[in-house]
Design a protein around this motif. Structure first.
Motif, PDB file in Angstrom:
ATOM      1  N   ALA A  15      -4.700  -0.094   3.186  1.00 57.63           N
ATOM      2  CA  ALA A  15      -4.794   0.989   2.591  1.00 57.63           C
ATOM      3  C   ALA A  15      -5.369   0.228   0.414  1.00 57.63           C
ATOM      4  O   ALA A  15      -5.910   0.668   0.273  1.00 57.63           O
ATOM      5  CB  ALA A  15      -3.569   1.880   2.418  1.00 57.63           C
ATOM      6  N   PRO A  16      -4.414  -0.986   0.817  1.00 58.19           N
ATOM      7  CA  PRO A  16      -5.041  -0.908  -1.218  1.00 58.19           C
ATOM      8  C   PRO A  16      -5.958  -1.926  -1.266  1.00 58.19           C
ATOM      9  O   PRO A  16      -6.481  -1.957  -2.435  1.00 58.19           O
ATOM     10  CB  PRO A  16      -3.782  -1.662  -1.261  1.00 58.19           C
ATOM     11  CG  PRO A  16      -2.945  -2.007  -0.398  1.00 58.19           C
ATOM     12  CD  PRO A  16      -3.359  -1.330   0.508  1.00 58.19           C
ATOM     13  N   LEU A  17      -7.166  -2.377  -0.325  1.00 62.56           N
ATOM     14  CA  LEU A  17      -7.524  -3.127  -0.469  1.00 62.56           C
ATOM     15  C   LEU A  17      -8.476  -3.242  -0.682  1.00 62.56           C
ATOM     16  O   LEU A  17     -10.011  -3.601  -0.735  1.00 62.56           O
ATOM     17  CB  LEU A  17      -8.123  -3.974   1.626  1.00 62.56           C
ATOM     18  CG  LEU A  17      -6.502  -4.854   1.802  1.00 62.56           C
ATOM     19  CD1 LEU A  17      -7.174  -5.222   3.061  1.00 62.56           C
ATOM     20  CD2 LEU A  17      -6.260  -5.909   0.916  1.00 62.56           C
ATOM     21  N   ALA A  64      -0.946   6.886  -2.350  1.00 62.34           N
ATOM     22  CA  ALA A  64       0.812   6.203  -2.637  1.00 62.34           C
ATOM     23  C   ALA A  64      -0.477   5.276  -2.714  1.00 62.34           C
ATOM     24  O   ALA A  64       0.109   4.316  -3.904  1.00 62.34           O
ATOM     25  CB  ALA A  64       0.985   5.488  -1.213  1.00 62.34           C
ATOM     26  N   ALA A  85      -1.414   1.437   6.802  1.00 61.15           N
ATOM     27  CA  ALA A  85      -0.878   0.900   5.273  1.00 61.15           C
ATOM     28  C   ALA A  85      -1.018  -0.496   4.731  1.00 61.15           C
ATOM     29  O   ALA A  85      -1.139  -0.162   3.215  1.00 61.15           O
ATOM     30  CB  ALA A  85       0.789   1.734   5.419  1.00 61.15           C
ATOM     31  N   LEU A  86      -1.512  -1.077   5.511  1.00 60.58           N
ATOM     32  CA  LEU A  86      -1.659  -2.818   4.783  1.00 60.58           C
ATOM     33  C   LEU A  86      -2.537  -2.575   4.193  1.00 60.58           C
ATOM     34  O   LEU A  86      -2.898  -3.042   2.883  1.00 60.58           O
ATOM     35  CB  LEU A  86      -1.479  -3.700   6.173  1.00 60.58           C
ATOM     36  CG  LEU A  86       0.247  -4.270   6.221  1.00 60.58           C
ATOM     37  CD1 LEU A  86       0.153  -4.678   7.408  1.00 60.58           C
ATOM     38  CD2 LEU A  86       1.095  -4.152   5.094  1.00 60.58           C
TER      39      LEU A  86
END
Lengths: 226, 320
Positions: free
Chosen positions: B20-22, B146, B17-18
């Motif tokens: 995921a935006p990268l 998300a 999750a951490l």
């Protein structure tokens, strides 16, 4: 070997300090008040907190296209800036307590106590989580405030409302000073920021959205049908 | 042992999750390759034109659910359904080569760090074994949904996907500025991706865009006020589609000024029940099991609903 043992021992103190502060354990307030050497543990917590928080909020660095090397430097710089901000806040709290409420305590003790408030921010990297991160960020801020509130109430042996007034007024004072006589200081801080990041760091995601799709999101599309 | 497994799983989920935006943030920042000009300055190539398809009077882009591994590697029942849809939409060019869970349209088995893992999971899915492991694909893509729904990351992610949709449309003969209608058909997580990308797509191609959501889980996205209409189809046995209305505060009725609720008040969103259809498993939107007393299956019901909406909007005419 001894140095490594000392390092691990120190990291153990940092970890225990974070845990105890987050559980609002009165024992940690007693220890921080009684032992000036706790300042190193607290400094580590503050630097970790500031770095971790910016990692969580690193979208601002990405949006401004900060390069990887400068990205790491920016995180470290944020740790230092965070420490300075907390020291200033502690000074404001100490001044308000002394001048307004006639409460006495050592300034260095107050600085250490306020520094403990950075403990929740060591988990600031969790703000990076998609969607849940926003909520986590707010929860950490409230948690941090509660730690500072409790520590101030402990040191001054005062009730909740007096502590709240002291901490809250101290924060408001900083806000007012930042917007008035403190402007040059803020400008210097921002200048350092821009130098380290290699970018103006002044683009927000919302700016992007507005630039890309226009502010009037409810304006109908250009063409309707054929 | 069980404790170790649970802890390990939670840790892996958290790390996933951490990071995921990268992918989308790194793409925007130029970390994934050369430090290119801003992606916004690199407009998709709108000059390329597939003359064979340019007489279409409507374009429909299919955005798969979170089970997709690449634009082509999607659950087989979805593939069958897309083929059925293709036969029922004359005059429409169907675009199904966008992988909506990557800002660069890069499938999971392509040139990625964990491509080997995704290939192995793809193999397991084809073999129809170890279903629990293939669930990892869903989690990975769910996290990208998300990211799309997050107000901090969404604009960047959705811009990237919109560019890939635009690029694919142009490759299929779409002419930017022609005003030819576009429909984004998003299934499950694809519904949110469609909504997120729509704002940017409208700007890029100067096109009227509609969205059809099949069991979509959607956030309160500004795109909902820019599109022509959002048609949301859901099954009565689908608890997943309703998560959007619960998880995203902008969709709560008390948030009257949110984009979603303003669009709802203006009649731009239509909710339609498809009957006793489930989100996953037997009796889902693409399933072939008979689920109604009159002998219809989920795939047929969903297909008819989508085709009817397109027909009612006058998008299936072969006349230009």
């Amino acid at each position: 070997m001894e140095t490594i043992d000392s390092l691990f021992q120190f990291l153990g103190y940092v970890w225990n300090g974070i845990g105890a502060a987050m559980w609002l354990n009165p024992r940690v307030f007693e220890m921080v008040e009684a032992y000036p050497r706790s300042r190193w543990v607290i400094l580590a917590i503050v630097l970790l907190g500031g770095t971790s928080l910016l990692l969580g909020q690193s979208v601002i660095l990405f949006v401004n296209r900060v390069r990887p090397g400068r990205f790491v430097l920016s995180l470290m710089l944020n740790g230092l800036i965070f420490a300075v901000d907390l020291i200033i806040w502690a000074g404001a709290i100490w001044g308000i307590a002394h001048l307004v409420f006639d409460l006495q305590a050592s300034l260095t003790v107050i600085v250490r106590m306020v520094g403990l408030g950075a403990a929740p921010y060591t988990f600031g990297f969790l703000v990076l989580l998609p969607y849940a991160g926003n909520f986590i960020g707010r929860a950490l801020a409230v948690w941090s405030f509660l730690i500072v509130l409790n520590s101030i109430a402990f040191v001054y042996e005062t009730g909740f409302w007096t502590a709240l007034m002291t901490v809250g007024t101290g924060w408001a004072l900083i806000m007012i000073l930042s917007a008035t006589v403190g402007k040059p200081v803020v400008a210097i801080r921002n200048q350092i920021w821009h130098r380290v990041a290699g970018s103006q760091i002044d683009i927000r995601v919302q700016d992007l959205l507005e630039a890309l799709i226009g502010e009037q999101a409810d304006v109908p599309p250009v063409r309707k049908g054929r | 042992m069980i404790g170790f497994l649970i802890t390990g799983t939670i840790a892996l989920l958290l790390i996933s999750a951490l990071v995921a935006p990268l992918e989308s943030l790194g793409w925007w920042a130029g970390w994934l390759g050369e430090h290119d000009p801003l992606p916004i300055e690199q407009a998709p190539d709108v000059t390329a034109l597939d003359e064979a398809a340019s007489d279409a009077n409507h374009y429909l882009v299919y955005l798969s659910g979170i089970g997709a591994i690449t634009d082509e590697s999607i659950p087989s029942e979805e593939l069958d359904w897309i083929n059925m849809l293709h036969k029922r939409i004359p005059g429409t060019t169907l675009v199904a080569d966008v992988f909506p869970y990557s800002v660069t349209n890069l499938g999971l088995t392509s040139n990625r760090l964990f491509a080997g893992l995704w290939r192995w999971l793809e193999h397991l899915r084809i073999q129809n074994t170890a279903e629990i492991l293939t669930f990892v694909i869903n989690i990975r893509n769910l996290l990208q949904v998300a990211v799309s729904a997050d107000h901090r990351y969404g604009p960047i992610y959705n811009l990237g996907v919109a560019r890939e949709i635009a690029r694919s449309l142009v490759a299929h003969g779409y002419r930017s500025g022609s005003g030819t209608p576009i429909t984004l058909l998003g299934w499950s997580g694809g519904g949110q991706i469609a909504l997120g990308a729509s704002s940017f797509l409208i700007g890029m191609l100067q096109a009227p865009v509609r969205i059809i959501s099949i069991g979509g889980v959607m956030a309160d996205d500004p795109g909902v006020l820019r599109i022509e209409h959002l048609y949301h189809f859901y099954g009565d046995k689908d608890p997943v589609h309703g998560l959007g209305g619960k998880l995203f505060p902008g969709r709560w009725s008390l948030m009257r000024q949110s984009d979603w609720n303003r669009a709802l008040a203006r009649g731009r969103i239509t909710f339609t029940s498809l009957g006793p259809i489930a989100h996953n498993g037997p009796g889902n939107y693409f399933g072939t099991e008979v689920i109604t007393e009159d002998g219809r299956c989920g795939a047929e019901i969903t297909l008819n609903a989508v085709v009817n909406v397109l027909a009612q909007a006058g998008l299936l005419s072969t006349d230009r």
